[in-house]
Design an enzyme around this catalytic site. Structure first.
Site, mmCIF file in Angstrom:
data_model
loop_
_atom_site.group_PDB
_atom_site.id
_atom_site.type_symbol
_atom_site.label_atom_id
_atom_site.label_comp_id
_atom_site.label_asym_id
_atom_site.label_seq_id
_atom_site.Cartn_x
_atom_site.Cartn_y
_atom_site.Cartn_z
ATOM 1 N N ALA A 1 0.841 -1.202 0.000
ATOM 2 C CA ALA A 1 0.000 0.000 0.000
ATOM 3 C C ALA A 1 0.874 1.251 0.000
ATOM 4 O O ALA A 1 2.012 1.216 0.478
ATOM 5 C CB ALA A 1 -0.879 -0.010 1.245
ATOM 6 N N GLY A 11 0.671 -5.363 0.815
ATOM 7 C CA GLY A 11 -0.362 -5.544 -0.214
ATOM 8 C C GLY A 11 0.206 -6.170 -1.480
ATOM 9 O O GLY A 11 -0.511 -6.873 -2.214
ATOM 10 N N GLU A 19 0.164 -9.725 -0.848
ATOM 11 C CA GLU A 19 -1.239 -10.177 -0.821
ATOM 12 C C GLU A 19 -1.752 -10.382 -2.241
ATOM 13 O O GLU A 19 -2.454 -11.357 -2.536
ATOM 14 C CB GLU A 19 -2.105 -9.166 -0.058
ATOM 15 C CG GLU A 19 -1.806 -9.240 1.436
ATOM 16 C CD GLU A 19 -2.529 -8.218 2.281
ATOM 17 O OE1 GLU A 19 -2.453 -7.025 1.939
ATOM 18 O OE2 GLU A 19 -3.151 -8.609 3.281
ATOM 19 N N GLU A 67 3.648 -5.082 7.661
ATOM 20 C CA GLU A 67 2.578 -4.216 8.181
ATOM 21 C C GLU A 67 2.685 -3.954 9.675
ATOM 22 O O GLU A 67 2.372 -2.867 10.158
ATOM 23 C CB GLU A 67 1.198 -4.846 7.905
ATOM 24 C CG GLU A 67 0.717 -4.692 6.473
ATOM 25 C CD GLU A 67 1.169 -5.815 5.574
ATOM 26 O OE1 GLU A 67 2.193 -6.470 5.868
ATOM 27 O OE2 GLU A 67 0.499 -6.038 4.551
HETATM 28 C C1 LIG Z 1 -5.354 -2.505 3.757
HETATM 29 C C2 LIG Z 1 -4.288 -2.660 2.729
HETATM 30 C C3 LIG Z 1 -3.287 -3.668 3.107
HETATM 31 C C4 LIG Z 1 -1.950 -3.321 2.686
HETATM 32 C C5 LIG Z 1 -1.074 -2.802 3.582
HETATM 33 C C6 LIG Z 1 0.285 -2.557 3.149
HETATM 34 O O1 LIG Z 1 0.739 -2.936 2.108
HETATM 35 S S1 LIG Z 1 1.204 -1.648 4.230
HETATM 36 C C7 LIG Z 1 2.729 -1.356 3.370
HETATM 37 C C8 LIG Z 1 3.610 -2.516 3.524
HETATM 38 N N1 LIG Z 1 4.880 -2.241 2.858
HETATM 39 C C9 LIG Z 1 5.943 -1.782 3.525
HETATM 40 O O2 LIG Z 1 5.914 -1.566 4.710
HETATM 41 C C10 LIG Z 1 7.168 -1.586 2.692
HETATM 42 C C11 LIG Z 1 7.837 -0.310 3.064
HETATM 43 N N2 LIG Z 1 9.012 -0.049 2.237
HETATM 44 C C12 LIG Z 1 10.192 -0.629 2.479
HETATM 45 O O3 LIG Z 1 10.337 -1.495 3.307
HETATM 46 C C13 LIG Z 1 11.365 -0.137 1.681
HETATM 47 O O4 LIG Z 1 11.046 1.151 1.216
HETATM 48 C C14 LIG Z 1 11.724 -1.022 0.451
HETATM 49 C C15 LIG Z 1 12.282 -2.344 0.954
HETATM 50 C C16 LIG Z 1 10.539 -1.234 -0.438
HETATM 51 C C17 LIG Z 1 12.798 -0.285 -0.387
HETATM 52 O O5 LIG Z 1 13.867 0.053 0.430
HETATM 53 P P1 LIG Z 1 15.038 1.007 -0.112
HETATM 54 O O6 LIG Z 1 16.008 1.122 0.998
HETATM 55 O O7 LIG Z 1 15.483 0.507 -1.432
HETATM 56 O O8 LIG Z 1 14.339 2.404 -0.404
HETATM 57 P P2 LIG Z 1 13.592 3.374 0.618
HETATM 58 O O9 LIG Z 1 13.109 2.667 1.814
HETATM 59 O O10 LIG Z 1 14.406 4.573 0.810
HETATM 60 O O11 LIG Z 1 12.310 3.772 -0.247
HETATM 61 C C18 LIG Z 1 12.440 4.543 -1.432
HETATM 62 C C19 LIG Z 1 11.342 5.578 -1.458
HETATM 63 O O12 LIG Z 1 10.089 4.895 -1.563
HETATM 64 C C20 LIG Z 1 9.232 5.314 -0.520
HETATM 65 N N3 LIG Z 1 8.411 4.161 -0.145
HETATM 66 C C21 LIG Z 1 8.833 2.899 0.074
HETATM 67 N N4 LIG Z 1 7.786 2.101 0.313
HETATM 68 C C22 LIG Z 1 6.681 2.878 0.235
HETATM 69 C C23 LIG Z 1 5.301 2.618 0.386
HETATM 70 N N5 LIG Z 1 4.852 1.384 0.636
HETATM 71 N N6 LIG Z 1 4.456 3.643 0.257
HETATM 72 C C24 LIG Z 1 4.905 4.879 -0.002
HETATM 73 N N7 LIG Z 1 6.210 5.182 -0.169
HETATM 74 C C25 LIG Z 1 7.076 4.195 -0.051
HETATM 75 C C26 LIG Z 1 10.167 5.758 0.587
HETATM 76 O O13 LIG Z 1 9.520 6.637 1.463
HETATM 77 C C27 LIG Z 1 11.269 6.420 -0.195
HETATM 78 O O14 LIG Z 1 10.814 7.687 -0.579
HETATM 79 P P3 LIG Z 1 11.825 8.931 -0.656
HETATM 80 O O15 LIG Z 1 12.442 9.036 0.709
HETATM 81 O O16 LIG Z 1 12.830 8.551 -1.676
HETATM 82 O O17 LIG Z 1 10.968 10.066 -1.029
#
Ligand SMILES: CCC/C=C/C(=O)SCCNC(=O)CCNC(=O)[C@H](O)C(C)(C)COP(=O)([O-])OP(=O)([O-])OC[C@H]1O[C@@H](n2cnc3c(N)ncnc32)[C@H](O)[C@@H]1OP(=O)([O-])[O-]
Length: 722
Positions: free
Chosen positions: A61, A100, A103, A123
């Site tokens: 998400a 997501g 999922e 999450e």
């Molecule tokens: C009800 C629905 C159910 C679903 C729930 C979910 O899915 S909950 C979600 C579950 N998913 C997670 O919790 C995954 C969260 N993400 C991560 O764990 C890591 O970002 C990564 C492993 C994807 C990439 O790591 P990496 O070290 O290579 O890179 P990095 O970490 O520096 O990110 C680069 C840029 O992308 C941005 N950004 C990243 N993800 C999101 C996002 N989902 N959204 C928005 N933005 C996001 C991040 O802020 C950064 O922006 P900036 O600062 O450049 O402007």
């Protein structure tokens, strides 16, 4: 957002396209829903391959949308339609499939992953549960115990582990999308029945002891959660998967996610997610920034001093593949340090199943001369300014002119060190936290002369070491320890007023701190602060003998920790500190009856009438005093953002992540309330000037308590360090 194309005549290829991580924002969900419908209803399409652009499947998400009014189609119906389809749908997973994103992949009938892909449900780290069927499908695929571990910890798994667990069907080294297309063609060809591939239709093959696993899991999670709700709710969702039919399980999942989605903990955790990433985006008054400053290449680092900090720093560097020349002045100390470093590397290699620790990257020496060829030096000797100054002067003569000189001081004046060198611009602080090979935080301390290149190099090196770097200005204690001092002062005052160390600690641990302040103090050693207080003239021969014991530098002072040190009660290492330990070096703190007697005597000596100290007072005085100092730090430009202060506390001081950090916590409590409580405590304790509300806090309340991200606009920069 997402693209539709046809390949091999009958395969629909749907490519998610929302850089940088293909997050599932409203527009993306709308596009995939439309094009998936098109693919599933097009008579010429026999199978669908779902992939992501630029080597990333999907990071889940869009976290920026949480907390905003819902818009766009939900994921659950899309995943349901895909899974129910009679056409095989194959996920081609490159990069990450998270939240997501996973999922969606679990709603596909087959999953092919690239060897370097990582999958998981993070999450819980955002205060949520997998809320689009993940909590119901994953346990149907891999069983309750494995799903419990992954969902409650948020741990990501490699493609290889995912294959072993049964999350993916195949792992490829080559082109994942081409393999997935071939795979799709194959499954159309043999008309394999899809029924068994639909996870929602699987009868859960749970072991008879699933109930026991869940019960045990719940107990473990509650113990580790430190008051965080999400891990506990994850177990509840898994219990629904274990005990209810799929459709009822989905109803429960929906109720549970709805309960969490607007919770203050979810807000705090999502704030931490972005705060951690924003901390990388530093800037200096010169206009130099993270994205316009080039770091130097660092191949070889010198570490001077092989005490606790130097050892941890050396291990971190070597583990990151960097050559280290470790210098110690005395042979015995060198021997001890060398053995400790090698031992740590050995144990680390064993843990990773690697038989050979990277010891070839290490050189131990008693001679500073060997630092002639290093790119950067990290000085980690005692917190003694005169010693550090001598060392920096010598380093200037020994190291090549381009070598960066970094000090691992925990609070001494970085600029005072820079001025003894002929390369002031190449001097920065790199403040690691003990144990330096474990703790994530790195304060990069920028003095008035530090160049953008030096800051960029220290931050880049920190990133290579897996640290969360935060650039801060130069002042006594920088950000973390400057605030910590006030936190400690309040804790000592609470003892003077009637509390016991274990009572204060229990309240702080119930709030969510990893460890109460007195346990931390025993662990790090009471002599650390004692030395700092001596050096800053709070105790020792420079103090006028007429000065009352509980009064220093114009304000209330508690000599309690000094008295303990004088008695040799230094914490764990001496077997006695604020707590009692079985032996010197013991780890298990026990309340100490002798400490209670000592406190009683102390109070009667100074005419202090003990009173019952309520839990809320412990929290308010400790956390509001910290936040109040945080506002001063912001006003002085020692930290660029409130978020940076919070990152420092979450990653370096055991602050509970689900409470965001001291500044975010103050915002969540309400700035007007914090102001009013500080005024109240300051009235009661006018001899503690730090309880007087800071001007920035007052201005923010007058401005209607704007959100954290707008605080900077209210800072009146006289002279910002950043
Ligand atoms: C009800 C629905 C159910 C679903 C729930 C979910 O899915 S909950 C979600 C579950 N998913 C997670 O919790 C995954 C969260 N993400 C991560 O764990 C890591 O970002 C990564 C492993 C994807 C990439 O790591 P990496 O070290 O290579 O890179 P990095 O970490 O520096 O990110 C680069 C840029 O992308 C941005 N950004 C990243 N993800 C999101 C996002 N989902 N959204 C928005 N933005 C996001 C991040 O802020 C950064 O922006 P900036 O600062 O450049 O402007």
């Amino acid at each position: 957002m997402a693209r539709y194309s046809r390949t091999e005549g009958t395969i629909a290829l749907i490519t998610l396209s929302n850089p940088p991580v293909n997050a599932l924002g409203a527009a993306v969900r709308r596009t995939i829903t439309d094009i998936m419908h098109r693919a599933l209803t097009d008579g010429e399409v026999k199978a669908v391959v779902l992939c992501g652009e630029n080597g990333t499947f999907c990071a889940g998400a869009d976290i920026r949308e949480f907390g905003k009014p819902p818009s766009g189609p939900a994921l659950v119906p899309l995943i349901h339609d895909m899974e129910a389809s009679e056409k095989p749908v194959v996920a081609a997973i490159e990069g990450v499939a998270l939240g997501g994103g996973l999922e969606i992949a679990l709603g596909c009938h087959y999953r092919i992953a690239h060897a370097k892909a990582r999958l998981g449900f993070p999450e819980v780290m955002l205060g949520l549960i997998p809320g689009a069927g993940g909590s119901q499908r994953l346990p149907r695929l891999i069983g309750i115990p494995a799903a419990l571990e992954l969902i409650t910890t948020g741990r990501l798994v490699s493609a290889q582990e995912a294959l072993k667990l049964g999350i993916v069907d195949q792992v490829v080294d080559g082109n994942t999308i081409e393999t997935a297309v071939k795979f799709a063609l194959n499954v159309i060809g043999v008309c394999r029945p899809l029924l068994s591939r639909r996870l929602s239709e699987r009868t859960p093959a749970f072991s008879v002891d699933a109930a026991a696993v869940l019960e045990e899991g719940m107990a473990r999670v509650k113990q580790r959660a430190r008051g965080a709700f999400a891990p506990v709710v994850c177990v509840q969702a898994l219990r629904a998967a274990a005990t209810l039919p799929y459709s009822r399980g989905m109803e429960t999942e929906e109720q549970l996610i709805n309960m969490l989605i607007d919770s203050s903990q979810a807000r705090a955790l999502q704030y931490c997610f972005f705060a951690q990433r924003n901390a990388r985006k530093w800037s200096l008054p010169s206009g130099a920034r993270w994205n316009n400053s080039k770091p130097r290449a660092v191949h070889r680092v010198g570490v001077v001093g092989l005490g606790t900090m130097g050892r941890g720093i050396t291990v971190s560097l070597v583990k990151a593949g960097i050559s280290v020349v470790a210098v110690e002045m005395e042979e015995k100390q060198m021997d001890l340090g060398m053995r400790a470093v090698l031992g740590m590397l050995e144990r680390d290699a064993q843990r990773r199943g690697d038989t050979r620790p990277p010891t070839h990257l290490l050189t131990f020496t008693l001679s500073l001369q060997q630092l002639g060829n290093v790119d950067l030096v990290i000085e980690a000797v005692f917190e003694d300014m005169a010693l550090k100054k001598r060392l920096f002067t010598e380093l200037c003569n020994v190291c090549k002119p381009s070598t960066l000189l970094c000090t691992n001081t925990s609070g001494l004046d970085v600029d005072a060190l820079a001025v003894v060198t002929h390369r002031r611009s190449l001097v920065v602080g790199m403040h690691f936290f003990a144990p330096a090979n474990v703790m994530k935080l790195l304060e990069v301390v920028c003095g008035p002369h530090s160049s953008a290149e030096a800051v960029a190099t220290a931050m880049t090196l920190g990133k290579r070491l897996g640290k969360v770097g935060v650039v801060v200005g130069n002042c006594p204690g920088f950000v973390g320890n400057r605030m910590m001092k006030l936190y400690l002062d309040q804790a000592y005052f609470l003892l003077e007023e009637g509390a016991a160390p274990e009572q204060v600690d229990q309240v702080l641990e119930e709030f969510g701190f990893t460890m109460g302040i007195f346990k931390v103090s025993d662990l790090s050693g009471l002599d650390v602060g004692w030395r700092v207080r001596k050096a800053s003239g709070l105790i020792g021969p420079d103090v006028n003998p007429k000065t009352p014991s509980r009064w220093r530098q114009g304000c209330r002072y508690s000599p309690l920790p000094d008295l303990l040190c004088e008695q040799g009660h230094l914490g764990q290492k001496s077997g006695r500190g604020w707590y009692l330990y079985e032996t010197p070096g013991g780890k298990e703190p026990k309340p100490d009856p002798a400490m209670h007697r000592f406190l009683q005597e102390y109070r009667s000596r100074y005419g202090l009438t003990p009173r019952h100290v309520h839990a809320h007072e412990v929290i308010e005085r400790c956390t509001y005093a910290m936040a109040n100092e945080g506002f001063r730090i912001l006003e002085e430009g020692i930290a660029a953002r409130a978020e940076d202060i919070d990152v420092i506390y979450v990653f370096g001081y055991g602050w509970p992540r689900h409470r965001g950090g001291p500044m975010f916590h103050a915002a969540q409590v309400g700035l007007a309330t914090v102001l009013q409580r500080l005024e109240h405590y300051h009235q009661l304790h006018p001899d503690v000037p730090h309880l007087q509300p800071s001007p920035l806090l007052q201005r923010l309340v007058e401005a209607g308590s704007p959100p954290v991200h707008h605080w900077r606009e209210h800072v009146q920069h006289l002279h910002s360090h950043l």
